[in-house]
Scaffold this motif. Structure first.
Motif, PDB file in Angstrom:
ATOM      1  N   TYR A 167       0.851  -1.195   0.000  1.00  0.00           N
ATOM      2  CA  TYR A 167       0.000   0.000   0.000  1.00  0.00           C
ATOM      3  C   TYR A 167       0.882   1.239   0.000  1.00  0.00           C
ATOM      4  O   TYR A 167       1.648   1.433   0.948  1.00  0.00           O
ATOM      5  CB  TYR A 167      -0.831   0.048   1.292  1.00  0.00           C
ATOM      6  CG  TYR A 167      -1.967  -0.936   1.376  1.00  0.00           C
ATOM      7  CD1 TYR A 167      -2.375  -1.703   0.293  1.00  0.00           C
ATOM      8  CD2 TYR A 167      -2.649  -1.098   2.587  1.00  0.00           C
ATOM      9  CE1 TYR A 167      -3.424  -2.594   0.410  1.00  0.00           C
ATOM     10  CE2 TYR A 167      -3.702  -1.988   2.698  1.00  0.00           C
ATOM     11  CZ  TYR A 167      -4.087  -2.734   1.612  1.00  0.00           C
ATOM     12  OH  TYR A 167      -5.122  -3.617   1.737  1.00  0.00           O
ATOM     13  N   TRP A 168       0.764   2.078  -0.959  1.00  0.00           N
ATOM     14  CA  TRP A 168       1.582   3.289  -1.012  1.00  0.00           C
ATOM     15  C   TRP A 168       3.060   2.973  -0.732  1.00  0.00           C
ATOM     16  O   TRP A 168       3.713   3.607   0.070  1.00  0.00           O
ATOM     17  CB  TRP A 168       1.064   4.375  -0.043  1.00  0.00           C
ATOM     18  CG  TRP A 168      -0.240   4.953  -0.503  1.00  0.00           C
ATOM     19  CD1 TRP A 168      -1.442   4.859   0.139  1.00  0.00           C
ATOM     20  CD2 TRP A 168      -0.489   5.716  -1.693  1.00  0.00           C
ATOM     21  NE1 TRP A 168      -2.417   5.496  -0.579  1.00  0.00           N
ATOM     22  CE2 TRP A 168      -1.856   6.036  -1.709  1.00  0.00           C
ATOM     23  CE3 TRP A 168       0.313   6.147  -2.763  1.00  0.00           C
ATOM     24  CZ2 TRP A 168      -2.445   6.758  -2.739  1.00  0.00           C
ATOM     25  CZ3 TRP A 168      -0.273   6.878  -3.786  1.00  0.00           C
ATOM     26  CH2 TRP A 168      -1.632   7.164  -3.755  1.00  0.00           C
ATOM     27  N   TYR A 169       3.515   1.923  -1.390  1.00  0.00           N
ATOM     28  CA  TYR A 169       4.943   1.610  -1.418  1.00  0.00           C
ATOM     29  C   TYR A 169       5.528   1.121  -0.094  1.00  0.00           C
ATOM     30  O   TYR A 169       6.743   1.188   0.108  1.00  0.00           O
ATOM     31  CB  TYR A 169       5.746   2.800  -1.975  1.00  0.00           C
ATOM     32  CG  TYR A 169       5.189   3.216  -3.314  1.00  0.00           C
ATOM     33  CD1 TYR A 169       5.428   2.442  -4.437  1.00  0.00           C
ATOM     34  CD2 TYR A 169       4.357   4.336  -3.438  1.00  0.00           C
ATOM     35  CE1 TYR A 169       4.873   2.779  -5.656  1.00  0.00           C
ATOM     36  CE2 TYR A 169       3.796   4.674  -4.669  1.00  0.00           C
ATOM     37  CZ  TYR A 169       4.062   3.890  -5.756  1.00  0.00           C
ATOM     38  OH  TYR A 169       3.512   4.218  -6.965  1.00  0.00           O
ATOM     39  N   SER A 170       4.655   0.617   0.788  1.00  0.00           N
ATOM     40  CA  SER A 170       5.175  -0.095   1.961  1.00  0.00           C
ATOM     41  C   SER A 170       4.055  -0.963   2.536  1.00  0.00           C
ATOM     42  O   SER A 170       2.955  -1.006   1.991  1.00  0.00           O
ATOM     43  CB  SER A 170       5.723   0.877   3.007  1.00  0.00           C
ATOM     44  OG  SER A 170       4.693   1.685   3.524  1.00  0.00           O
ATOM     45  N   ALA A 171       4.352  -1.636   3.635  1.00  0.00           N
ATOM     46  CA  ALA A 171       3.349  -2.500   4.275  1.00  0.00           C
ATOM     47  C   ALA A 171       2.247  -1.644   4.891  1.00  0.00           C
ATOM     48  O   ALA A 171       2.456  -0.460   5.186  1.00  0.00           O
ATOM     49  CB  ALA A 171       4.022  -3.338   5.361  1.00  0.00           C
ATOM     50  N   PRO A 172       1.063  -2.211   5.113  1.00  0.00           N
ATOM     51  CA  PRO A 172       0.041  -1.499   5.882  1.00  0.00           C
ATOM     52  C   PRO A 172       0.630  -1.033   7.219  1.00  0.00           C
ATOM     53  O   PRO A 172       1.515  -1.688   7.777  1.00  0.00           O
ATOM     54  CB  PRO A 172      -1.044  -2.562   6.085  1.00  0.00           C
ATOM     55  CG  PRO A 172      -0.891  -3.474   4.916  1.00  0.00           C
ATOM     56  CD  PRO A 172       0.583  -3.527   4.650  1.00  0.00           C
TER      57      PRO A 172
END
Lengths: 226, 226
Positions: free
Chosen positions: A63-68
Motif C-alpha cells: 500500500y503506497w509503497y510499503s506495508a500497511p
C-alpha cells in the motif's frame, strides 16, 4: 527450522491472496500470526515468539509503497528503545511476501512506479541489517486475481519453499524439497492426484535442466565449449 | 504560497526537535497539523486541508527507516481506494523534514545504515510521483540535541526557507528571502537583535559569494578563464 509468518493486512478474511496463502501452509514448523489493530502489542509476547523462530516472514499487500501501517506499529512497539537490547535475536532471517496490485514491470526505472521493488523495500532490508538478520530475496506476488489454476499451484509451491527451505533459491535444494514432497504424497492414499502430477512435472523439468547443466560442465572440461 | 505541515511524532510535547520547529514557524501561510492516533482520520477534512495547500510537509523522526506508523495510517486512510480520485490534487509539492538520531555519514554505502537517505525515502518519493506532486529535496536534521546555538539558528532559517520559499535550494531566492526578513525585522522595534545580526551575517556571506560568481562570469566572457 521454525518460521513465523507475520501477516499485516487490514482485511485478511476478505483477501483472496491471504486466504490462498493461509490454505497453502505446510503442516509443520510454521506459525501464522495475524496483526490486529486493537491497542498496543504485547511486547514481551511478541519477542518470545521471535525468539523461538529461525525465519521471520513479513507478509503484506503493498500500500503506497510499503506495508500497511499495522506492521510499522508492530516494529515500533516491539523493537522500542535501544537496539542493543535485541542482540540476542541476531542471526535470524527476514523474508518478505509482498502482494502487488500491478505487474512487476511497473517497478523499474521508466515504469509507472519509477523504482524497483529492491529499492522500495530498502527500509525492511535496513531493518534486517540493523538487527543482524539475513535478508532473503522477497517473494513477490503480482496480480494474484489474474492467476490461472496452474499459476496458483506454482505459487503454492514457491510459497511453501519460501517458508521452509533453507535456501529457497537454491536449485538442488528445490529438487530435494520436491522429492521429499513426492515421498510424503506417495505415502498418503492420496486424493491429491492433481498436486502429485504437478510436483512430478516440476521435478521432471528441473531434472532435465540439471542434466543439461551436467552435460555442459562435462563439455567444458573436455575443452569443447568455451 | 500555503504550506501544510503534517507532524507525525508519538510524543510531540516531549520532543525538543519538534518543539524547536514549532517555535520557529513563520507567522503566515503555514498550518501546523499534528496527527493523533485516536480513531480513524476524517478523510474529507484531511482532503479539504490538502486542497487549500500548495506545499505539503511530512515532518517526522526516522524510526526504523521510515516515519512513525501514524503517518502511514494517515496516508492509507486519506488516500484510500483508486488513485484517480486524487487527480484534482495534482501539482502540489511534497517536502520531508526528517530528524535523525545519527549523523548523516551513517546513511551511505559502507555506513551503519548501509543506504542513503535518498534510497530509504523512496516510498515517499514514489507516493509523490503517483499523485503527480513535485518531490522537494528533504530537509534532514541530524543529532538535533548536539547542535549549538549558532547551528540552531541556522536550522531555524533553513526550516523557514523550506516552508515558505518557492525554491529553497535556489541561491538568489535565498538572498531575496533574507532581504525580506531584514526589512520586516527593521520595521519592528526589535528585541530580536540576535536574529537580525545572524541574518545580516548570512546575507553578507551570500552576497560575497554572489559577487565572486558575477566576477567569474565576467572573466569567462572576457575569455580569461576557461
Amino acid at each position: 527450522m521454525q518460521t513465523l509468518i507475520i501477516v499485516a493486512h487490514p482485511e485478511i478474511e476478505n483477501s483472496p491472496t491471504q486466504q490462498f496463502l493461509k490454505a497453502s501452509l505446510p503442516a509443520d514448523q510454521v506459525t501464522w500470526h495475524e496483526l490486529q489493530a486493537n491497542g498496543k502489542f504485547d511486547r514481551q509476547k511478541e519477542l518470545a515468539l521471535l525468539e523461538q523462530t529461525d525465519r521471520v516472514i513479513f507478509q503484506f499487500p503493498f500500500y503506497w509503497y510499503s506495508a500497511p501501517y499495522i506492521l510499522k506499529k508492530w516494529q515500533e512497539e516491539v523493537f522500542s528503545g535501544e537496539q542493543k537490547q535485541y542482540r540476542y535475536l541476531a542471526g535470524k532471517e527476514l523474508g518478505l511476501v509482498v502482494s502487488l496490485g500491478q505487474s512487476l514491470r511497473h517497478y523499474q526505472a521508466g515504469g509507472s512506479a519509477q523504482y524497483s521493488m529492491s529499492e522500495l523495500l530498502r527500509p525492511y532490508q535496513a531493518f534486517a541489517a540493523e538487527l543482524d538478520w539475513r535478508y532473503c530475496p522477497p517473494l513477490l506476488i503480482s496480480n494474484f486475481s489474474y492467476l490461472d489454476e496452474r499459476e496458483k499451484q506454482d505459487l503454492l509451491i514457491r510459497y511453501q519453499q519460501f517458508l521452509t527451505m533453507k535456501n529457497p533459491a537454491d536449485f538442488s535444494e528445490q529438487g530435494d524439497w520436491l522429492l521429499a514432497q513426492l515421498a510424503t504424497m506417495g505415502e498418503q492414499n492420496s486424493a491429491q492426484n492433481g498436486n502429485l502430477k504437478l510436483v512430478s512435472e516440476q521435478l521432471e523439468a528441473q531434472l532435465t535442466e540439471y542434466q543439461k547443466l551436467t552435460w555442459e560442465v562435462a563439455q567444458i572440461k573436455l575443452g569443447e565449449v568455451d
